[in-house]
Design a protein around this motif. Structure first.
Motif, short mmCIF file in Angstrom:
data_model
loop_
_atom_site.label_atom_id
_atom_site.label_comp_id
_atom_site.label_asym_id
_atom_site.label_seq_id
_atom_site.Cartn_x
_atom_site.Cartn_y
_atom_site.Cartn_z
N SER A 73 0.84 -1.21 0.00
CA SER A 73 0.00 0.00 0.00
C SER A 73 0.87 1.25 0.00
CB SER A 73 -0.92 0.02 1.23
OG SER A 73 -1.80 -1.06 1.13
N GLU A 74 2.01 1.17 0.71
CA GLU A 74 2.94 2.31 0.71
C GLU A 74 3.61 2.44 -0.67
OE1 GLU A 74 5.90 2.16 3.91
OE2 GLU A 74 7.29 3.18 2.56
N HIS A 75 4.06 1.31 -1.20
CA HIS A 75 4.79 1.34 -2.48
C HIS A 75 3.89 1.84 -3.62
CE1 HIS A 75 7.85 0.27 -5.35
NE2 HIS A 75 7.06 -0.58 -5.97
N TYR A 76 2.62 1.46 -3.57
CA TYR A 76 1.70 1.83 -4.65
C TYR A 76 0.70 2.91 -4.21
CZ TYR A 76 3.47 -2.07 -7.44
OH TYR A 76 4.27 -2.91 -8.18
N ALA A 77 1.08 3.73 -3.22
CA ALA A 77 0.17 4.77 -2.69
C ALA A 77 -0.35 5.68 -3.81
CB ALA A 77 0.90 5.60 -1.64
N HIS A 78 0.49 5.96 -4.81
CA HIS A 78 0.08 6.86 -5.91
C HIS A 78 -0.95 6.20 -6.83
CE1 HIS A 78 3.53 4.46 -7.03
NE2 HIS A 78 3.36 4.72 -8.29
N HIS A 79 -1.20 4.89 -6.64
CA HIS A 79 -2.21 4.19 -7.46
C HIS A 79 -3.46 3.84 -6.65
CE1 HIS A 79 0.19 3.88 -11.02
NE2 HIS A 79 1.11 3.11 -10.48
N GLN A 80 -3.54 4.32 -5.39
CA GLN A 80 -4.60 3.79 -4.51
C GLN A 80 -6.02 4.11 -4.99
OE1 GLN A 80 -3.96 5.16 -0.55
NE2 GLN A 80 -4.14 7.33 -1.07
N ASP A 81 -6.17 5.15 -5.82
CA ASP A 81 -7.52 5.47 -6.34
C ASP A 81 -7.80 4.80 -7.67
OD1 ASP A 81 -7.95 7.07 -4.13
OD2 ASP A 81 -7.04 8.83 -5.10
N LYS A 82 -6.85 4.05 -8.19
CA LYS A 82 -7.05 3.42 -9.51
C LYS A 82 -7.91 2.16 -9.36
CE LYS A 82 -3.93 6.08 -11.70
NZ LYS A 82 -2.52 5.90 -11.44
N PRO A 83 -8.70 1.85 -10.39
CA PRO A 83 -9.56 0.67 -10.29
C PRO A 83 -8.80 -0.64 -10.13
CG PRO A 83 -9.66 1.67 -12.50
CD PRO A 83 -8.87 2.60 -11.64
N PHE A 84 -7.54 -0.68 -10.57
CA PHE A 84 -6.76 -1.93 -10.51
C PHE A 84 -5.97 -2.08 -9.21
CE2 PHE A 84 -4.22 1.22 -12.92
CZ PHE A 84 -3.06 1.26 -12.15
N PHE A 85 -6.12 -1.11 -8.27
CA PHE A 85 -5.26 -1.11 -7.08
C PHE A 85 -5.35 -2.42 -6.28
CE2 PHE A 85 -4.64 -0.16 -2.53
CZ PHE A 85 -3.30 0.19 -2.56
N LYS A 86 -6.60 -2.86 -6.00
CA LYS A 86 -6.77 -4.06 -5.15
C LYS A 86 -6.16 -5.29 -5.84
CE LYS A 86 -10.41 -5.99 -2.21
NZ LYS A 86 -10.77 -7.26 -2.83
N ASP A 87 -6.44 -5.43 -7.12
CA ASP A 87 -5.87 -6.56 -7.89
C ASP A 87 -4.35 -6.50 -7.88
OD1 ASP A 87 -8.21 -7.67 -8.60
OD2 ASP A 87 -8.25 -6.87 -10.65
N LEU A 88 -3.81 -5.28 -7.98
CA LEU A 88 -2.36 -5.12 -8.02
C LEU A 88 -1.73 -5.57 -6.70
CD1 LEU A 88 0.21 -3.99 -9.41
CD2 LEU A 88 -0.43 -1.73 -8.52
N VAL A 89 -2.34 -5.15 -5.59
CA VAL A 89 -1.81 -5.54 -4.27
C VAL A 89 -1.92 -7.07 -4.10
CG1 VAL A 89 -2.20 -5.35 -1.78
CG2 VAL A 89 -2.18 -3.29 -3.22
N ASN A 90 -3.05 -7.64 -4.52
CA ASN A 90 -3.21 -9.11 -4.42
C ASN A 90 -2.16 -9.83 -5.27
OD1 ASN A 90 -5.34 -8.95 -2.70
ND2 ASN A 90 -6.91 -9.07 -4.31
N PHE A 91 -1.96 -9.36 -6.48
CA PHE A 91 -0.99 -9.98 -7.38
C PHE A 91 0.43 -9.88 -6.80
CE2 PHE A 91 1.97 -8.62 -10.95
CZ PHE A 91 2.37 -9.90 -11.27
N MET A 92 0.79 -8.70 -6.32
CA MET A 92 2.17 -8.50 -5.85
C MET A 92 2.46 -9.26 -4.56
SD MET A 92 3.96 -6.77 -8.00
CE MET A 92 5.36 -6.22 -7.02
N GLY A 93 1.38 -9.63 -3.82
CA GLY A 93 1.56 -10.40 -2.60
C GLY A 93 1.32 -11.89 -2.79
N SER A 94 1.07 -12.31 -4.04
CA SER A 94 0.65 -13.69 -4.29
C SER A 94 1.81 -14.69 -4.21
CB SER A 94 -0.03 -13.80 -5.66
OG SER A 94 0.89 -13.48 -6.69
N ALA A 95 3.03 -14.22 -4.31
CA ALA A 95 4.24 -15.07 -4.24
C ALA A 95 5.40 -14.12 -3.94
CB ALA A 95 4.46 -15.79 -5.57
N PRO A 96 6.55 -14.66 -3.55
CA PRO A 96 7.68 -13.76 -3.27
C PRO A 96 8.12 -12.99 -4.52
CG PRO A 96 8.07 -15.95 -2.39
CD PRO A 96 6.86 -16.07 -3.24
N VAL A 97 8.78 -11.88 -4.26
CA VAL A 97 9.43 -11.12 -5.33
C VAL A 97 10.94 -11.18 -5.08
CG1 VAL A 97 7.48 -9.51 -5.52
CG2 VAL A 97 9.46 -8.88 -4.11
N ILE A 98 11.71 -10.89 -6.11
CA ILE A 98 13.15 -10.68 -5.96
C ILE A 98 13.38 -9.17 -6.01
CG2 ILE A 98 15.45 -11.08 -6.93
CD1 ILE A 98 13.96 -13.62 -5.95
#
Ligand code: CMP
Length: 154
Positions: free
Chosen positions: A46-71
């Motif tokens: 939510s902090e990293h994507y704060a500038h997208h929090q009003d976008k319609p894809f925000f929730k999907d984006l957070v779910n996707f980015m938390g769905s598995a580890p990142v490098i």
């Protein structure tokens, strides 16, 4: 020397692309000075994507980015921020040029393989967000040919 933050997103892990993508940065001449695997929390995202929090894809984006580890990686080089952005290509994999990371590996706007800082200010903030100071390494690339020349043949 300029530093930039990269996240190899969950789709690059799921699709076994990590090595190929990291090779592109190494081959280009960028130096890896920080590297780790992380599972990102909703609060960090939510902090990293704060500038997208009003976008319609925000929730999907957070779910996707938390769905598995990142490098997470910090790359260093002359004009590293803009150079890495050119290597990545624009946000949508469908619009990215062939030869760029997104152009070669993604057909999506959201599942677009990689995040890269887009400015000096963003890079400084994002590096601090994902790395402690002692997780970033200052080292010299060795001239291995000089070392090999001193090897004794047996
Ligand atoms: P990135 O540029 O790394 O950071 C913002 C992310 O939001 C972007 O990658 C995509 O993963 C996602 N994104 C941007 N635009 C869209 C969109 N129109 N639909 C879905 N996801 C998007």
């Amino acid at each position: 020397m300029e530093k930039t933050l990269i996240l190899l997103k969950p789709d690059s892990l799921q699709r076994n692309l990590l090595g190929q993508i990291m090779s592109r940065f190494e081959n280009k001449g960028l130096k890896i000075v920080g590297l780790k695997m992380m599972k990102l929390s909703d609060s960090l995202l939510s902090e990293h994507y704060a500038h997208h929090q009003d976008k319609p894809f925000f929730k999907d984006l957070v779910n996707f980015m938390g769905s598995a580890p990142v490098i997470a990686m910090v790359l260093e080089g002359v004009e590293a921020i803009s150079t890495v952005r050119i290597l990545c290509g624009p946000t949508s994999g469908r619009k990215a040029d062939v030869g760029s990371i997104r152009g070669d590996f993604s057909m999506s706007g959201q599942h677009n393989i990689i995040h890269a800082s887009d400015s000096l200010e963003a890079a400084q903030q994002e590096i601090k967000r994902f790395f402690q100071d002692d997780e970033i390494f200052n080292y010299q690339k060795l001239d291995l040919s000089a070392i090999y020349a001193q090897e004794e043949l047996s």
